[in-house]
Structures are given as structure tokens and as C-alpha cells.
Write an enzyme that holds these catalytic residues in place. Structure first.
Site, PDB file in Angstrom:
ATOM      1  N   ASP A 107       0.843  -1.201   0.000  1.00 33.09           N
ATOM      2  CA  ASP A 107       0.000   0.000   0.000  1.00 33.09           C
ATOM      3  C   ASP A 107       0.875   1.247   0.000  1.00 33.09           C
ATOM      4  O   ASP A 107       2.044   1.202   0.411  1.00 33.09           O
ATOM      5  CB  ASP A 107      -0.884   0.036   1.258  1.00 33.09           C
ATOM      6  CG  ASP A 107      -1.877  -1.119   1.293  1.00 33.09           C
ATOM      7  OD1 ASP A 107      -2.157  -1.685   0.220  1.00 33.09           O
ATOM      8  OD2 ASP A 107      -2.346  -1.442   2.397  1.00 33.09           O
TER       9      ASP A 107
HETATM   10  N1  URA Z   1      -1.317  -5.896   3.815  1.00 36.73           N
HETATM   11  C1  URA Z   1      -1.768  -4.642   3.873  1.00 36.73           C
HETATM   12  O1  URA Z   1      -2.793  -4.359   4.480  1.00 36.73           O
HETATM   13  N2  URA Z   1      -1.056  -3.693   3.229  1.00 36.73           N
HETATM   14  C2  URA Z   1       0.084  -3.943   2.569  1.00 36.73           C
HETATM   15  O2  URA Z   1       0.703  -3.024   2.021  1.00 36.73           O
HETATM   16  C3  URA Z   1       0.542  -5.265   2.526  1.00 36.73           C
HETATM   17  C4  URA Z   1      -0.175  -6.239   3.164  1.00 36.73           C
END
Ligand code: URA
Length: 240
Positions: A107
Site C-alpha cells: 500500500d
Molecule cells: N497488507 C496490507 O494491508 N497492506 C500492505 O501493504 C501489505 C499487506
């Protein structure tokens, strides 16, 4: 003979741009193969046997490039975006020539280990749901993580209304009003860690990936820094 490839492929894999750019480059007569000027993109060369030179400099053949990045928050895991800065945008110019892409997504606000490569086969092997590559994250959580939460993670929790995740490992580093944990998952659903923590009634406030399969984030890499994988790191990913 079997290993002969087109000169434009040789040069594009070695970071000299797209086939179109290479056609232009060849036209100016600065490229030599074994001492002879070659202007034809389809000319065949054998890496390691023929010597390719541009302006008198030997061009080593690079089939694939593998980069470990400590992804900073604030950049997106994409190759191009018209508005947001991407993980490719923060690479130095040299690496931008290789058509690299991130293996999986973190993310925008997640930090940590991100592999960038142009090796589609390896990327597929690491991402395929059937291969179950473990991914471990360090998270800070708003709320007290309990042993019951660990048990729930071991069984799998429900996210997205009706999807039960595969068993995951939740290890408490510190439990308190703000908890610190390590979480290992074997899938890569959208926002998976955040949703799993939400499923036990808490909220992720910081997330960092620390390993993927056998590949561990190099602690010497500052946030936003990157480096090529070592031979051993590469082999550990290929020979899982
Ligand atoms: N899980 C999440 O919630 N975000 C990420 O970036 C990776 C795994």
C-alpha cells in the site's frame, strides 16, 4: 548457436532503451559487434561470445535485473501513474531503462521490502497463489493484541465479509494500548494485514514488510534506498 539473440534485444536488456530507441541508436553507426559496425537491429549476437561495443565501450549483457528496495511510505507500487509518485520514479536513471516492475504491491502508506525486477517468470512464481510464499510484516497496532487474536490468526480470520484467510502467524512483540507484532501470511489479498487486524477489532497504524520467501529486508537499507540482490539472495528465491 542456440543462444543467439537479436542485437536490439541484447541492447534493450542491457539498459539501452526500447527497440525503437535502439533502432535510432544503431543508425548512427556507433555500435560494433566484434569490431564491425552493425546498423541492423535484427543482427544476431551470442552473449558471452560476441563483443558488443558502443562508442568504444564494451556492453555487458544483462538478462534480468533484481532490486531490493526499502519502500518509503508515500509512493505507490506501480510502474506508472499520472498523478502519484511510483517506486520506479524514485530509481536512478540507469535502472529506469530496464522495464522493471514491482513484484506484488505494498500500500502507499506501507514501508519495507519490495522486489523490483524485469524477470516475469520469477515474479509469477513468487506471486502465484498456488506457491504460498510467506510474507512477514512488522506492524504497530492501535489496541491490545491478545493471545486469543493469535489463536484466531492460526485458524484464519474472515475478511471481505465472507472470505476466510489461510492460517497466519501472529507473534506478539509487545502488547499494550499500542501493540507491536510480527505477522506472517501466505497470500496477498488487497489490504490483507489491515483487514485481518480489523477482523480482530483493532487498527494497523504502521506497516512494514520485512521478508518475502527467503528474502529478508537488508537492515542497512535506509527508507527509500535500494540495491541489487546478491547472487545468494537471487538463488534463495529461485531455488525455494
Ligand atoms: N497488507 C496490507 O494491508 N497492506 C500492505 O501493504 C501489505 C499487506
Amino acid at each position: 548457436m542456440a543462444n543467439r539473440i537479436r542485437l536490439d534485444k541484447y541492447l534493450s536488456n542491457s539498459g539501452y532503451g526500447s527497440r525503437k530507441e535502439i533502432k535510432k541508436l544503431l543508425k548512427n553507426g556507433s555500435t560494433k559487434v566484434d569490431g564491425q559496425v552493425v546498423k541492423d537491429s535484427s543482427f544476431k549476437v551470442e552473449p558471452g561470445i560476441n563483443t558488443v561495443m558502443i562508442d568504444g565501450n564494451i556492453i555487458e549483457y544483462r538478462k534480468h535485473v533484481y532490486i531490493m528496495m526499502n519502500k518509503p511510505a508515500g509512493v505507490i507500487s506501480a510502474t506508472y501513474d499520472s498523478r502519484e509518485e511510483t517506486v520506479i520514479d524514485i530509481l536512478e536513471e540507469y535502472y529506469k531503462k530496464f522495464d522493471l516492475f514491482p513484484v506484488g504491491r505494498l500500500d502507499k502508506d506501507t514501508e519495507g521490502l519490495l522486489l523490483l525486477t524485469n524477470d516475469g517468470k520469477l515474479a509469477h512464481n513468487l506471486l502465484s497463489p498456488k506457491k504460498h510464499v510467506d510474507k512477514t510484516y512488522y506492524a504497530k497496532v492501535d489496541g491490545e493484541i491478545t493471545l486469543e487474536d493469535c489463536v484466531k490468526f492460526k485458524d484464519g480470520v474472515i475478511i471481505d465479509n465472507d472470505y476466510k484467510t489461510l492460517p497466519a502467524n501472529l507473534e506478539i512483540i509487545k502488547a499494550g494500548t499500542i501493540s507491536k507484532v510480527h505477522i506472517t501470511i501466505r497470500e496477498g489479498k488487497f489490504h490483507q494485514i489491515k483487514k485481518m487486524i480489523k477482523a480482530v477489532g483493532k487498527k494497523v497504524i504502521y506497516l512494514k514488510r520485512i521478508s518475502m520467501g527467503n528474502l529478508k529486508l537488508d537492515n542497512d537499507l535506509e527508507i527509500g534506498e535500494y540495491r541489487e540482490l546478491t547472487g545468494d539472495e537471487h538463488s534463495s528465491l529461485v531455488n525455494r
